[in-house]
Design a protein around this motif. Structure first.
Motif, PDB file in Angstrom:
ATOM      1  N   UNK A   2       0.847  -1.188   0.000  1.00 36.06           N
ATOM      2  CA  UNK A   2       0.000   0.000   0.000  1.00 36.06           C
ATOM      3  C   UNK A   2       0.880   1.235   0.000  1.00 36.06           C
ATOM      4  N   UNK A   3       0.284   2.364  -0.363  1.00 38.72           N
ATOM      5  CA  UNK A   3       1.031   3.602  -0.287  1.00 38.72           C
ATOM      6  C   UNK A   3       0.942   4.366  -1.580  1.00 38.72           C
ATOM      7  N   UNK A   4       1.607   5.534  -1.634  1.00 37.90           N
ATOM      8  CA  UNK A   4       1.462   6.398  -2.785  1.00 37.90           C
ATOM      9  C   UNK A   4       1.989   5.819  -4.084  1.00 37.90           C
ATOM     10  N   UNK A   5       2.843   4.799  -4.013  1.00 40.22           N
ATOM     11  CA  UNK A   5       3.323   4.204  -5.255  1.00 40.22           C
ATOM     12  C   UNK A   5       2.937   2.741  -5.379  1.00 40.22           C
ATOM     13  N   UNK A   6       2.084   2.266  -4.450  1.00 34.35           N
ATOM     14  CA  UNK A   6       1.746   0.860  -4.457  1.00 34.35           C
ATOM     15  C   UNK A   6       0.312   0.613  -4.835  1.00 34.35           C
ATOM     16  N   UNK A   7      -0.094  -0.637  -4.752  1.00 36.19           N
ATOM     17  CA  UNK A   7      -1.469  -1.013  -5.044  1.00 36.19           C
ATOM     18  C   UNK A   7      -1.839  -2.162  -4.161  1.00 36.19           C
ATOM     19  N   UNK A   8      -3.125  -2.457  -4.069  1.00 35.59           N
ATOM     20  CA  UNK A   8      -3.558  -3.560  -3.228  1.00 35.59           C
ATOM     21  C   UNK A   8      -4.827  -4.160  -3.766  1.00 35.59           C
ATOM     22  N   UNK A   9      -5.076  -5.395  -3.408  1.00 37.63           N
ATOM     23  CA  UNK A   9      -6.288  -6.068  -3.850  1.00 37.63           C
ATOM     24  C   UNK A   9      -7.413  -5.803  -2.868  1.00 37.63           C
ATOM     25  N   UNK A  56      -7.816  10.424  -1.829  1.00 36.30           N
ATOM     26  CA  UNK A  56      -6.690   9.843  -1.101  1.00 36.30           C
ATOM     27  C   UNK A  56      -6.815   8.328  -1.019  1.00 36.30           C
ATOM     28  N   UNK A  57      -8.027   7.819  -0.878  1.00 34.79           N
ATOM     29  CA  UNK A  57      -8.213   6.361  -0.860  1.00 34.79           C
ATOM     30  C   UNK A  57      -7.779   5.749  -2.189  1.00 34.79           C
ATOM     31  N   UNK A  85      -9.955  12.081 -12.855  1.00 33.50           N
ATOM     32  CA  UNK A  85      -8.511  12.099 -13.071  1.00 33.50           C
ATOM     33  C   UNK A  85      -7.742  11.588 -11.859  1.00 33.50           C
ATOM     34  N   UNK A  86      -8.376  11.641 -10.682  1.00 34.45           N
ATOM     35  CA  UNK A  86      -7.753  11.148  -9.453  1.00 34.45           C
ATOM     36  C   UNK A  86      -8.089   9.690  -9.170  1.00 34.45           C
ATOM     37  N   UNK A  87      -8.776   9.035 -10.105  1.00 33.86           N
ATOM     38  CA  UNK A  87      -9.075   7.622  -9.940  1.00 33.86           C
ATOM     39  C   UNK A  87     -10.365   7.322  -9.210  1.00 33.86           C
ATOM     40  N   UNK A 302      -3.391  22.565  -0.755  1.00 39.01           N
ATOM     41  CA  UNK A 302      -4.686  21.994  -1.120  1.00 39.01           C
ATOM     42  C   UNK A 302      -4.906  20.659  -0.452  1.00 39.01           C
ATOM     43  N   UNK A 303      -6.130  20.134  -0.585  1.00 36.78           N
ATOM     44  CA  UNK A 303      -6.507  18.930   0.138  1.00 36.78           C
ATOM     45  C   UNK A 303      -6.425  17.646  -0.650  1.00 36.78           C
ATOM     46  N   UNK A 304      -5.980  17.695  -1.903  1.00 30.33           N
ATOM     47  CA  UNK A 304      -5.970  16.503  -2.758  1.00 30.33           C
ATOM     48  C   UNK A 304      -4.549  15.940  -2.879  1.00 30.33           C
ATOM     49  N   UNK A 305      -4.440  14.635  -3.181  1.00 31.81           N
ATOM     50  CA  UNK A 305      -3.126  14.032  -3.386  1.00 31.81           C
ATOM     51  C   UNK A 305      -2.561  14.358  -4.750  1.00 31.81           C
ATOM     52  N   UNK A 306      -1.273  14.064  -4.969  1.00 30.27           N
ATOM     53  CA  UNK A 306      -0.739  14.198  -6.323  1.00 30.27           C
ATOM     54  C   UNK A 306      -1.442  13.242  -7.266  1.00 30.27           C
ATOM     55  N   UNK A 307      -1.559  13.623  -8.504  1.00 33.08           N
ATOM     56  CA  UNK A 307      -2.249  12.807  -9.500  1.00 33.08           C
ATOM     57  C   UNK A 307      -1.484  11.514  -9.769  1.00 33.08           C
ATOM     58  N   UNK A 308      -2.186  10.437 -10.108  1.00 29.05           N
ATOM     59  CA  UNK A 308      -1.510   9.197 -10.468  1.00 29.05           C
ATOM     60  C   UNK A 308      -0.574   9.416 -11.655  1.00 29.05           C
ATOM     61  N   UNK A 309       0.569   8.697 -11.625  1.00 29.92           N
ATOM     62  CA  UNK A 309       1.511   8.787 -12.733  1.00 29.92           C
ATOM     63  C   UNK A 309       2.402  10.009 -12.652  1.00 29.92           C
TER      64      UNK A 309
END
Length: 309
Positions: A2-9, A56-57, A85-87, A302-309
């Motif tokens: 998990x995390x800003x560069x990871x993924x999870x099922x 963020x989720x 755009x944020x998924x 701002x309150x949003x995370x960095x965009x994917x990619x």
């Protein structure tokens, strides 16, 4: 991972219901000069506690994040585009009368990066039971509600309907109280009655203390966990407290960060925490992910995370 560069099922989606607003962020240094000009750097960005949590989720590895909110026709297309755009998969109800909510965030760029909000909730507080459909829970593993829904009568009615539907399907529920100022006006007893049956409560330090009347955050989190099975009390630079069954089971340390803007830090924590739960983490490990996200959030404007990619 998990995390800003990871993924999870995940075995199901996260459905977030809450506010989608436009943030106007004014970053200044020191006290505001009353009656004259104060120099500031000003940006307009998408925001809203509910929308921020969803973004963020998604950023923290939740593969299917859905958002239900209410906006005005003035910025509906922009907000939908930003969320996508944020998924996030947005379902935005366009209000025929009210504009999208707007929040002016005054951020002191000193060491604490503290912020003050001027809030025009607009369409966001007009979400109502007619906007709910039980079909929204299809494929959903968790339902998260923004506490801002509780600060209007239509929103309170909506929360009752949504929680009842989630309980009927066995979908776990969570809520972030959202605002100590609005919470004080709503009333503690009223709030606790409205969230009866909730599975997870994610208050800030101030909100936990307000809801219990206790000055110590540890005592407050412990007491709240007699009302809600799992309480995760966000403590800012002091990390987070995890409480169950009347006692605190863990104090998770914060991740060091150079704060630029604390707007949305609590939303980042909540989004990452919920994403971690959905990928199988326990509450303590999920709280650590929340602290990681909060540290990333305060280093951004701002309150949003960095965009994917």
């Amino acid at each position: 991972m998990r995390g800003p560069s990871g993924s999870g099922a995940s075995d199901g989606a996260l459905l977030v219901v809450g506010d989608v607003v436009t943030d106007v962020i004014a970053r200044h240094r020191g006290a505001l000069a009353s009656g004259t000009d104060t120099a500031a750097a000003i940006r307009t960005v998408p925001g809203g506690a509910g929308a921020n949590v969803a973004c963020w989720a998604a950023r923290w590895g939740c593969a299917d994040v859905r958002l239900l909110g209410r906006v005005g026709a003035d910025t509906a297309a922009w907000h939908e585009q930003e969320l996508t755009a944020s998924g996030v998969r947005p379902t935005l109800v366009v209000d025929p009368q009210a504009p999208t909510g707007t929040v002016i965030c005054l951020v002191d760029t000193g060491d604490a990066a503290e912020r003050t909000f001027l809030t025009d909730s607009g369409a966001s507080l007009r979400l109502e039971p007619a906007d709910w459909s039980d079909a929204l829970l299809d494929g959903v593993a968790r339902l998260h509600l923004s506490g801002y829904l509780l600060f209007s009568e239509p929103g309170r009615a909506f929360v009752r309907v949504a929680l009842e539907a989630a309980r009927a399907r066995g979908v776990p529920t969570s809520l972030d109280p959202a605002s100590a100022g609005f919470l004080a006006k709503l009333g503690v007893d009223r709030f606790l009655a409205l969230v009866e049956g909730l599975d997870v409560l994610l208050p800030s330090r101030d909100e936990a203390c307000l809801l219990t009347g206790l000055p110590d955050a540890t005592d407050a989190a412990a007491k709240l966990s007699r009302h809600v099975p799992l309480v995760v009390a966000k403590q800012g630079s002091d990390g987070a407290l995890v409480a169950r069954s009347g006692s605190v089971s863990a104090h998770v340390k914060a991740v060091p960060a150079a704060a630029r803007d604390t707007t949305g830090a609590g939303d980042a924590f909540t989004g990452a925490f919920l994403a971690a739960l959905l990928t199988g983490a326990g509450p303590e490990d999920a709280a650590r992910e929340g602290c990681r996200a909060g540290a990333l959030a305060v280093e951004r404007v701002g309150g949003r995370p960095p965009r994917p990619g």
